[in-house]
Design a protein around this motif. Sequence first.
Motif, mmCIF file in Angstrom:
data_model
loop_
_atom_site.group_PDB
_atom_site.id
_atom_site.type_symbol
_atom_site.label_atom_id
_atom_site.label_comp_id
_atom_site.label_asym_id
_atom_site.label_seq_id
_atom_site.Cartn_x
_atom_site.Cartn_y
_atom_site.Cartn_z
ATOM 1 N N ARG A 15 0.824 -1.219 0.000
ATOM 2 C CA ARG A 15 0.000 0.000 0.000
ATOM 3 C C ARG A 15 0.852 1.261 0.000
ATOM 4 O O ARG A 15 0.504 2.267 -0.609
ATOM 5 N N ALA A 16 1.997 1.215 0.695
ATOM 6 C CA ALA A 16 2.833 2.410 0.850
ATOM 7 C C ALA A 16 3.912 2.529 -0.221
ATOM 8 O O ALA A 16 4.622 3.532 -0.263
ATOM 9 N N LYS A 17 4.025 1.522 -1.085
ATOM 10 C CA LYS A 17 5.064 1.548 -2.113
ATOM 11 C C LYS A 17 4.648 2.471 -3.265
ATOM 12 O O LYS A 17 3.459 2.633 -3.543
ATOM 13 N N PRO A 18 5.635 3.066 -3.959
ATOM 14 C CA PRO A 18 5.303 3.925 -5.105
ATOM 15 C C PRO A 18 4.732 3.108 -6.256
ATOM 16 O O PRO A 18 5.050 1.932 -6.413
ATOM 17 N N MET A 19 3.882 3.744 -7.044
ATOM 18 C CA MET A 19 3.290 3.105 -8.213
ATOM 19 C C MET A 19 4.131 3.467 -9.444
ATOM 20 O O MET A 19 4.272 4.637 -9.795
#
Length: 210
Positions: free
Chosen positions: A28-32
């Motif tokens: 959820r907190a990782k960059p897209m």
Amino acid sequence: MKNPLHSWFLPCVLVLSTWGVHAEKADRAKPMNIEADALRYDDIKQLSIFTGQVVLTKGTILIRGARLEVRQDPQGNQHGVVTAEAGKRAFFRQKREGLDETIEGEGETIDYDSLLDTVKFIGQAQLRRYQGAKLNDEFSGGLIVYNNLTDVFTIDGAPGAGAKGSTGQPGAPAGRVRAMLTPKTDPALAPAPASSTPLRISPELNDAKR
């Protein structure tokens, strides 16, 4: 008689909370990160539209499709809708947390919401669970909603009037849900390995022939 686990037809709505999805919470907190042939960005609407061989990665998440629309709210939450080429399905994959297991899914449309931490597979939907490279469980229907926060997913065979349901999936007509479940194996009940001792002629049988 056919194995019921391989042709198990369920009611139109299926809710399973015991499957224990437990996907990677850190995703959820990782960059897209997104790759595509073209991009159109609207700063006012905070809308990005990617087209042509779209590939999205976010932590252990991988999504592929023909077109992707991404919106981001002021809090940084991202909402992406991926659509496939005509006659094909978009693809989703995510690793399960702390296990050598992977979730894979397909649908004509895939809707990903980082705020709710849900993934929707819409139209010709399919969801699979792998242990390593081995397929364990497989589900198909018209609409599959996978909720990472509650570890629950739902499957609907007919999400709307005129919907195609699970047509195209073996053994599942329109408006129905299909599931294949692999029994959990208890190591204590596993059969003992075959003896490697070579076979030999019984002395009693030899004496009887004389």
